[in-house]
Design a protein around this motif. Structure first.
Motif, PDB file in Angstrom:
ATOM      1  N   VAL A  23       1.182   3.795   2.688  1.00  0.00           N
ATOM      2  CA  VAL A  23       1.439   2.847   3.777  1.00  0.00           C
ATOM      3  C   VAL A  23       1.478   1.409   3.277  1.00  0.00           C
ATOM      4  O   VAL A  23       2.322   0.614   3.724  1.00  0.00           O
ATOM      5  CB  VAL A  23       0.393   3.021   4.905  1.00  0.00           C
ATOM      6  CG1 VAL A  23      -0.995   2.627   4.439  1.00  0.00           C
ATOM      7  CG2 VAL A  23       0.795   2.241   6.144  1.00  0.00           C
ATOM      8  N   LYS A  24       0.597   1.028   2.346  1.00  0.00           N
ATOM      9  CA  LYS A  24       0.609  -0.343   1.847  1.00  0.00           C
ATOM     10  C   LYS A  24       1.858  -0.604   0.995  1.00  0.00           C
ATOM     11  O   LYS A  24       2.432  -1.696   1.043  1.00  0.00           O
ATOM     12  CB  LYS A  24      -0.658  -0.613   1.035  1.00  0.00           C
ATOM     13  CG  LYS A  24      -1.935  -0.590   1.872  1.00  0.00           C
ATOM     14  CD  LYS A  24      -1.955  -1.688   2.894  1.00  0.00           C
ATOM     15  CE  LYS A  24      -3.217  -1.694   3.749  1.00  0.00           C
ATOM     16  NZ  LYS A  24      -4.458  -1.943   2.994  1.00  0.00           N
TER      17      LYS A  24
ATOM     18  N   TYR B 281       4.685  -1.022   3.402  1.00  0.00           N
ATOM     19  CA  TYR B 281       4.548  -2.322   4.054  1.00  0.00           C
ATOM     20  C   TYR B 281       5.192  -3.421   3.221  1.00  0.00           C
ATOM     21  O   TYR B 281       6.001  -4.223   3.723  1.00  0.00           O
ATOM     22  CB  TYR B 281       3.059  -2.585   4.274  1.00  0.00           C
ATOM     23  CG  TYR B 281       2.698  -3.973   4.750  1.00  0.00           C
ATOM     24  CD1 TYR B 281       3.313  -4.543   5.860  1.00  0.00           C
ATOM     25  CD2 TYR B 281       1.714  -4.710   4.104  1.00  0.00           C
ATOM     26  CE1 TYR B 281       2.955  -5.804   6.307  1.00  0.00           C
ATOM     27  CE2 TYR B 281       1.348  -5.970   4.540  1.00  0.00           C
ATOM     28  CZ  TYR B 281       1.973  -6.512   5.642  1.00  0.00           C
ATOM     29  OH  TYR B 281       1.614  -7.761   6.076  1.00  0.00           O
TER      30      TYR B 281
ATOM     31  N   GLU C  21      -2.790  -4.590  12.535  1.00  0.00           N
ATOM     32  CA  GLU C  21      -3.423  -4.376  11.238  1.00  0.00           C
ATOM     33  C   GLU C  21      -4.811  -3.760  11.378  1.00  0.00           C
ATOM     34  O   GLU C  21      -5.183  -2.858  10.622  1.00  0.00           O
ATOM     35  CB  GLU C  21      -3.518  -5.702  10.475  1.00  0.00           C
ATOM     36  CG  GLU C  21      -2.180  -6.244  10.004  1.00  0.00           C
ATOM     37  CD  GLU C  21      -2.306  -7.614   9.379  1.00  0.00           C
ATOM     38  OE1 GLU C  21      -3.372  -8.256   9.559  1.00  0.00           O
ATOM     39  OE2 GLU C  21      -1.343  -8.051   8.719  1.00  0.00           O
TER      40      GLU C  21
ATOM     41  N   LEU D   8      -4.020   0.077  13.286  1.00  0.00           N
ATOM     42  CA  LEU D   8      -3.093   1.073  12.750  1.00  0.00           C
ATOM     43  C   LEU D   8      -3.428   1.445  11.310  1.00  0.00           C
ATOM     44  O   LEU D   8      -3.420   2.629  10.947  1.00  0.00           O
ATOM     45  CB  LEU D   8      -1.658   0.559  12.848  1.00  0.00           C
ATOM     46  CG  LEU D   8      -1.139   0.284  14.268  1.00  0.00           C
ATOM     47  CD1 LEU D   8       0.329  -0.143  14.232  1.00  0.00           C
ATOM     48  CD2 LEU D   8      -1.313   1.503  15.157  1.00  0.00           C
ATOM     49  N   PHE D   9      -3.706   0.458  10.461  1.00  0.00           N
ATOM     50  CA  PHE D   9      -4.048   0.767   9.067  1.00  0.00           C
ATOM     51  C   PHE D   9      -5.282   1.674   8.966  1.00  0.00           C
ATOM     52  O   PHE D   9      -5.282   2.636   8.179  1.00  0.00           O
ATOM     53  CB  PHE D   9      -4.261  -0.514   8.269  1.00  0.00           C
ATOM     54  CG  PHE D   9      -2.981  -1.167   7.804  1.00  0.00           C
ATOM     55  CD1 PHE D   9      -1.988  -0.438   7.160  1.00  0.00           C
ATOM     56  CD2 PHE D   9      -2.759  -2.522   8.000  1.00  0.00           C
ATOM     57  CE1 PHE D   9      -0.805  -1.024   6.739  1.00  0.00           C
ATOM     58  CE2 PHE D   9      -1.587  -3.127   7.573  1.00  0.00           C
ATOM     59  CZ  PHE D   9      -0.610  -2.377   6.940  1.00  0.00           C
TER      60      PHE D   9
ATOM     61  N   VAL E 285      -4.391   5.318   9.619  1.00  0.00           N
ATOM     62  CA  VAL E 285      -3.692   5.938   8.488  1.00  0.00           C
ATOM     63  C   VAL E 285      -4.671   6.245   7.357  1.00  0.00           C
ATOM     64  O   VAL E 285      -4.599   7.307   6.716  1.00  0.00           O
ATOM     65  CB  VAL E 285      -2.555   5.028   7.988  1.00  0.00           C
ATOM     66  CG1 VAL E 285      -1.904   5.618   6.738  1.00  0.00           C
ATOM     67  CG2 VAL E 285      -1.511   4.834   9.074  1.00  0.00           C
ATOM     68  N   GLU E 286      -5.600   5.331   7.101  1.00  0.00           N
ATOM     69  CA  GLU E 286      -6.583   5.564   6.036  1.00  0.00           C
ATOM     70  C   GLU E 286      -7.468   6.760   6.361  1.00  0.00           C
ATOM     71  O   GLU E 286      -7.782   7.570   5.488  1.00  0.00           O
ATOM     72  CB  GLU E 286      -7.444   4.317   5.822  1.00  0.00           C
ATOM     73  CG  GLU E 286      -8.395   4.444   4.645  1.00  0.00           C
ATOM     74  CD  GLU E 286      -9.131   3.157   4.335  1.00  0.00           C
ATOM     75  OE1 GLU E 286      -9.829   3.106   3.310  1.00  0.00           O
ATOM     76  OE2 GLU E 286      -9.012   2.193   5.122  1.00  0.00           O
TER      77      GLU E 286
ATOM     78  N   ALA F 273      -5.760   3.176  17.704  1.00  0.00           N
ATOM     79  CA  ALA F 273      -4.347   3.045  17.348  1.00  0.00           C
ATOM     80  C   ALA F 273      -3.470   3.201  18.592  1.00  0.00           C
ATOM     81  O   ALA F 273      -2.483   2.475  18.763  1.00  0.00           O
ATOM     82  CB  ALA F 273      -3.971   4.080  16.292  1.00  0.00           C
TER      83      ALA F 273
ATOM     84  N   VAL G 108       4.227  -4.117   9.527  1.00  0.00           N
ATOM     85  CA  VAL G 108       2.984  -3.393   9.774  1.00  0.00           C
ATOM     86  C   VAL G 108       3.240  -2.165  10.636  1.00  0.00           C
ATOM     87  O   VAL G 108       2.861  -1.037  10.288  1.00  0.00           O
ATOM     88  CB  VAL G 108       1.944  -4.303  10.462  1.00  0.00           C
ATOM     89  CG1 VAL G 108       0.718  -3.488  10.880  1.00  0.00           C
ATOM     90  CG2 VAL G 108       1.520  -5.428   9.538  1.00  0.00           C
TER      91      VAL G 108
ATOM     92  N   SER H  28       5.659   0.546   8.946  1.00  0.00           N
ATOM     93  CA  SER H  28       5.062   1.290   7.840  1.00  0.00           C
ATOM     94  C   SER H  28       4.010   2.273   8.331  1.00  0.00           C
ATOM     95  O   SER H  28       3.993   3.442   7.899  1.00  0.00           O
ATOM     96  CB  SER H  28       4.461   0.324   6.812  1.00  0.00           C
ATOM     97  OG  SER H  28       3.452  -0.482   7.393  1.00  0.00           O
ATOM     98  N   CYS H  29       3.150   1.856   9.252  1.00  0.00           N
ATOM     99  CA  CYS H  29       2.095   2.748   9.739  1.00  0.00           C
ATOM    100  C   CYS H  29       2.668   3.917  10.527  1.00  0.00           C
ATOM    101  O   CYS H  29       2.306   5.079  10.303  1.00  0.00           O
ATOM    102  CB  CYS H  29       1.102   1.966  10.588  1.00  0.00           C
ATOM    103  SG  CYS H  29       0.079   0.791   9.667  1.00  0.00           S
TER     104      CYS H  29
END
Length: 287
Positions: A37-38, A41, A130, A133-134, A137-138, A204, A235, A238-239
């Protein structure tokens, strides 16, 4: 400089490789350029400004100056990693009306910054995205048992022998769990209870619900802004895209694919993928 300048002729982004395949229920869409994801991004942000760069795929974050991927190697040998890349992109305006990407060195990158959102609330929306959502995903990648096996171990750690892979997976899971507890208000660093993934997914969902106002105001196939896309787009795209392509049937993926409420989000992500990733990234060999 991280590398000798005479060995770098074009800016080079080191990032994780593409996923093995695109899920069939998404229809006929271009494959994502990376499963991370990063990495996606940063790739998206650079594609937004039509930056001329090469991509070097690797599963070795130790090659990075900060031991994390992605990182951008400039022509003068300078390596930008993490927030250094987005910080530079946020501070400048588009280079010129022709879309030329220039020589690609540090000075050229300074002149190619993402346009700011005309809406005064852009920063609020981006921060909300940020923070919610991040982490989802993590969690899906490292804390969820199925995700850890199918994504963490099979994608991020596939180049390691089995025993080492399991050890590294345990370390990454422990680190991810502690990071998520520290960054989420529902948990604390000293909380001995298991991390609740559904709580992260609900966070999310709430972020996506808030973003639906923006989707409905500009249309599902257009960027958030009334002109050029911003880091907020990077952001969200990508997520959402990594969740859709993950081999994990998470509750957030089910909602994105099946619920009519989130149809604008799904359409947006697929439209952005077709627009910016219909052509493969310029690829180099691994370092």
């Amino acid at each position: 400089p991280f590398f000798a300048a005479d060995k770098v002729t074009k800016p080079r982004l080191y990032c994780y490789p593409p996923p093995f395949k695109t899920p069939e229920d998404l229809g006929k869409v271009p494959a994502l350029p990376t499963f991370d994801v990063k990495s996606l991004y940063i790739l998206t942000a650079l594609r937004f400004i039509d930056y001329d760069f090469d991509v070097a795929y690797t599963n070795e974050p130790d090659a990075s100056p900060d031991k994390q991927l992605p990182f951008l190697l400039l022509c003068d040998g300078t390596a930008l990693a993490g927030k250094e890349i987005t910080r530079r992109l946020k501070e400048v305006v588009p280079q010129n009306s022709t879309g030329s990407s220039g020589s690609g060195d540090k000075n050229a990158l300074d002149q190619m910054r993402l346009p700011e959102n005309d809406l005064p609330s852009e920063l609020v929306y981006r921060t909300m995205a940020e923070r919610n959502l991040f982490p989802a995903v993590e969690y899906m990648t490292w804390a969820d048992p199925v995700g850890r096996e199918c994504i963490g171990e099979e994608r991020y750690l596939s180049s390691y022998p089995t025993v080492i892979r399991y050890v590294l997976s345990w370390i990454k899971t422990s680190e991810a769990t502690q990071n998520l507890k520290m960054t989420q208000p529902e948990h604390s660093a000293g909380d001995s209870m298991l991390l609740d993934g559904e709580t992260l997914y609900q966070n999310a969902f709430r972020a996506l619900d808030s973003l639906l106002v923006l989707f409905e105001s500009v249309g599902s196939t257009r960027p958030f802004l009334a002109g050029k896309p911003s880091l907020l787009d990077a952001v969200v795209f990508s997520c959402v895209s990594v969740v859709l392509d993950a081999p994990v049937d998470s509750s957030i993926r089910k909602a994105l694919v099946d619920k009519r409420t989130y149809k604008p989000v799904l359409n947006y992500a697929l439209a952005m993928r077709r627009k910016y990733f219909s052509q493969p990234a310029n690829q180099l060999g691994s370092p």
